[in-house]
Design a protein around this motif. Structure first.
Motif, PDB file in Angstrom:
ATOM      1  N   UNK A   3       0.828  -1.204   0.000  1.00  0.00           N
ATOM      2  CA  UNK A   3       0.000   0.000   0.000  1.00  0.00           C
ATOM      3  C   UNK A   3       0.865   1.259   0.000  1.00  0.00           C
ATOM      4  N   UNK A   4       1.936   1.228   0.782  1.00  0.00           N
ATOM      5  CA  UNK A   4       2.830   2.385   0.863  1.00  0.00           C
ATOM      6  C   UNK A   4       3.488   2.653  -0.494  1.00  0.00           C
ATOM      7  N   UNK A   5       3.838   1.585  -1.199  1.00  0.00           N
ATOM      8  CA  UNK A   5       4.491   1.744  -2.497  1.00  0.00           C
ATOM      9  C   UNK A   5       3.499   1.973  -3.632  1.00  0.00           C
ATOM     10  N   UNK A   6       2.229   1.637  -3.387  1.00  0.00           N
ATOM     11  CA  UNK A   6       1.233   1.802  -4.425  1.00  0.00           C
ATOM     12  C   UNK A   6       1.338   0.753  -5.508  1.00  0.00           C
ATOM     13  N   UNK A  29       9.969   2.378  -6.248  1.00  0.00           N
ATOM     14  CA  UNK A  29       8.870   2.631  -5.317  1.00  0.00           C
ATOM     15  C   UNK A  29       8.909   1.659  -4.143  1.00  0.00           C
ATOM     16  N   UNK A  30       9.184   0.416  -4.445  1.00  0.00           N
ATOM     17  CA  UNK A  30       9.255  -0.594  -3.381  1.00  0.00           C
ATOM     18  C   UNK A  30      10.446  -0.316  -2.464  1.00  0.00           C
ATOM     19  N   UNK A  31      11.595   0.002  -3.043  1.00  0.00           N
ATOM     20  CA  UNK A  31      12.781   0.268  -2.235  1.00  0.00           C
ATOM     21  C   UNK A  31      12.579   1.510  -1.357  1.00  0.00           C
ATOM     22  N   UNK A  32      11.914   2.529  -1.903  1.00  0.00           N
ATOM     23  CA  UNK A  32      11.646   3.733  -1.122  1.00  0.00           C
ATOM     24  C   UNK A  32      10.694   3.436   0.032  1.00  0.00           C
ATOM     25  N   UNK A  33       9.673   2.629  -0.246  1.00  0.00           N
ATOM     26  CA  UNK A  33       8.721   2.262   0.804  1.00  0.00           C
ATOM     27  C   UNK A  33       9.408   1.419   1.874  1.00  0.00           C
ATOM     28  N   UNK A  34      10.287   0.497   1.458  1.00  0.00           N
ATOM     29  CA  UNK A  34      11.005  -0.348   2.416  1.00  0.00           C
ATOM     30  C   UNK A  34      11.875   0.503   3.335  1.00  0.00           C
ATOM     31  N   UNK A  35      12.536   1.506   2.741  1.00  0.00           N
ATOM     32  CA  UNK A  35      13.398   2.379   3.544  1.00  0.00           C
ATOM     33  C   UNK A  35      12.571   3.201   4.532  1.00  0.00           C
ATOM     34  N   UNK A  38      11.504   1.035   7.359  1.00  0.00           N
ATOM     35  CA  UNK A  38      12.565   0.358   8.108  1.00  0.00           C
ATOM     36  C   UNK A  38      12.563  -1.135   7.886  1.00  0.00           C
ATOM     37  N   UNK A  39      12.159  -1.566   6.689  1.00  0.00           N
ATOM     38  CA  UNK A  39      12.049  -3.001   6.407  1.00  0.00           C
ATOM     39  C   UNK A  39      13.421  -3.603   6.165  1.00  0.00           C
ATOM     40  N   UNK A  40      13.676  -4.746   6.770  1.00  0.00           N
ATOM     41  CA  UNK A  40      14.891  -5.518   6.540  1.00  0.00           C
ATOM     42  C   UNK A  40      14.476  -6.904   6.073  1.00  0.00           C
ATOM     43  N   UNK A  41      14.932  -7.288   4.886  1.00  0.00           N
ATOM     44  CA  UNK A  41      14.540  -8.584   4.338  1.00  0.00           C
ATOM     45  C   UNK A  41      15.081  -9.720   5.198  1.00  0.00           C
ATOM     46  N   UNK A  42      14.265 -10.687   5.445  1.00  0.00           N
ATOM     47  CA  UNK A  42      14.653 -11.862   6.227  1.00  0.00           C
ATOM     48  C   UNK A  42      15.047 -12.977   5.264  1.00  0.00           C
ATOM     49  N   UNK A  43      16.366 -13.104   5.051  1.00  0.00           N
ATOM     50  CA  UNK A  43      16.853 -14.087   4.083  1.00  0.00           C
ATOM     51  C   UNK A  43      16.484 -15.510   4.504  1.00  0.00           C
ATOM     52  N   UNK A  44      16.483 -15.766   5.812  1.00  0.00           N
ATOM     53  CA  UNK A  44      16.146 -17.104   6.282  1.00  0.00           C
ATOM     54  C   UNK A  44      14.702 -17.458   5.943  1.00  0.00           C
ATOM     55  N   UNK A  45      13.791 -16.500   6.169  1.00  0.00           N
ATOM     56  CA  UNK A  45      12.390 -16.760   5.861  1.00  0.00           C
ATOM     57  C   UNK A  45      12.190 -16.971   4.367  1.00  0.00           C
ATOM     58  N   UNK A  46      12.870 -16.153   3.552  1.00  0.00           N
ATOM     59  CA  UNK A  46      12.740 -16.334   2.110  1.00  0.00           C
ATOM     60  C   UNK A  46      13.269 -17.692   1.703  1.00  0.00           C
TER      61      UNK A  46
END
Length: 325
Positions: A3-6, A29-35, A38-46
Motif C-alpha cells: 500500500x505504501x508503495x502503491x 517505489x518498493x525500495x523507497x517504501x522499504x526504507x 525500516x524493512x529488513x529482508x529476512x533471508x532465512x524466511x525467504x
C-alpha cells in the motif's frame, strides 16, 4: 508495504526476492517504501519458501593468518558478484571443533560450504557433501566427494628449492612441518627437502612443529648451521620467515649476509618489495574466485561432477636469498 508503495503484493515480492519481471519505477517505489518503513529482508524466511538463502558458509581455520584473510576477502568479493552473502566461522585448532562449526553453518540453512583449513581430515568434511554443496579451498584435496581448488604445494616447494640451488647453495636447512599440524605446510616442506636432494644438495631436516617457540627454533637453526655449514634456511611460510629473521637478528645473524632465508605464500604485505622476501607466491586470487565458482556451480547443479583444480605459484625474487660461489 504494498500500500505504501502503491503496487501489488506480488510486485513487492518480486522486487524483494529479485525474481520475476518488474520495472525500474516499481523497484524504486518498493525500495523507497522499504526504507521509509525500516524493512529488513529476512533471508532465512525467504529461504524457507524458495529453498535457498543465497548464503555460503565458510570455515576459516585461522583468522589471524594473512593467507586465510586474503583468501576470505577474495571469496567474499566473488560471492557478492554472484549474488551470495558469506557467513564465516573460524576454527580453534581442534578437528572436532571445526566439524561442529560446519554443522552450525549447515543448521543456518546455508546453500553451500567452503572449507579453508589444513587441519580437518577429508573424511570428516566429506560427511557434509551428500547434504550440501561443499568445496575445499587452499589445500591439496583429492577426495572423490569433494571439489577443491588449491596451490600445487609439491610444485611450489620444488620451485622455491630450485631457486636456492640456482643461487649456489650446497647445504640448506629446511623447517619441516608435521602432517598433523598442517597438510599444506607438510607437503611443501617435504617437497623442498626432496628437490634439494635431487639436485645433490644437502638438506638438513629440522622440525618446525607449531608448538615450538620461535626462540627455540632459532637456536636450533643456529646450531644446525654451525654443524652443517648450511648457507640457507627454507621456511614453510612468510610469517615464520619474518619471525625467524627477527630471532636470528637478535642472535647476531644477519640475513642475507650471514644466512639466506626463503619463505612461502607471497601474500601482501609480507610480499611487499620494501621487505624483499624471497618467497613462493600462491595464486590466492584465482583460488578464492574459483572456489566460489565451484560451490555455486554445485548449488545450481548438484549432479555436477567433482573437480580438483591444482594451480601453480611463482617465485618472487627478493633480497633475502643471496648468491654464493
Amino acid at each position: 508495504m504494498a500500500a505504501r508503495a502503491g503496487v501489488s503484493k506480488s510486485a513487492v515480492s518480486r522486487v524483494l526476492s529479485g525474481t520475476g519481471r518488474f520495472s525500474d519505477e516499481t523497484r524504486e517505489r518498493v525500495e523507497r517504501a522499504a526504507a521509509e518503513l525500516g524493512y529488513v529482508a529476512n533471508a532465512m524466511a525467504r529461504g524457507l519458501v524458495s529453498g535457498r538463502t543465497h548464503t555460503i558458509g565458510m570455515l576459516v581455520r585461522d583468522a589471524s593468518s594473512m593467507v586465510y584473510t586474503a583468501l576470505h576477502a577474495v571469496m567474499e568479493r566473488r560471492a557478492s558478484e554472484l549474488g551470495y552473502r558469506v557467513v564465516t566461522t573460524t576454527g580453534v585448532g581442534r578437528v572436532q571443533d571445526e566439524k561442529s562449526a560446519l554443522a552450525a553453518l549447515v543448521s543456518m540453512r546455508v546453500d553451500g560450504l567452503v572449507v579453508c583449513s589444513g587441519l580437518m581430515p577429508a573424511a570428516e568434511i566429506a560427511e557434509f557433501a551428500p547434504r550440501i554443496a561443499t568445496v575445499v579451498a587452499g589445500r591439496p584435496e583429492l577426495h572423490p566427494a569433494l571439489s577443491s581448488v588449491y596451490c600445487d604445494e609439491t610444485h611450489g616447494g620444488a620451485t622455491i628449492a630450485d631457486a636456492v640451488v640456482a643461487a649456489g647453495h650446497r647445504t640448506a636447512v629446511v623447517l619441516t612441518v608435521p602432517v598433523g599440524d598442517a597438510l599444506t605446510q607438510h607437503a611443501r616442506t617435504r617437497a623442498m627437502v626432496e628437490r634439494l636432494r635431487e639436485h645433490g644438495v644437502r638438506a638438513v631436516d629440522l622440525d618446525a612443529s607449531f608448538v615450538r617457540p620461535v626462540s627455540d627454533l632459532a637456536a636450533d637453526v643456529q646450531d644446525a648451521v654451525r654443524e652443517s655449514g648450511a648457507t640457507a634456511v627454507m621456511c614453510p611460510t612468510d610469517r615464520l620467515m619474518l619471525e625467524l629473521c627477527d630471532a636470528l637478528s637478535r642472535r647476531g645473524i644477519r640475513v642475507p649476509e650471514d644466512l639466506s632465508v626463503t619463505g612461502f605464500d607471497g601474500v601482501f604485505p609480507l610480499a611487499n618489495d620494501w621487505i624483499g622476501f624471497t618467497t613462493l607466491e600462491q595464486p590466492i586470487e584465482r583460488i578464492g574466485r574459483e572456489a566460489i565458482d565451484l560451490v555455486v556451480g554445485r548449488i545450481d547443479d548438484p549432479s555436477r561432477p567433482v573437480e580438483h583444480r591444482s594451480l601453480r605459484g611463482t617465485v618472487i625474487p627478493g633480497r633475502t636469498l643471496r648468491a654464493v660461489s
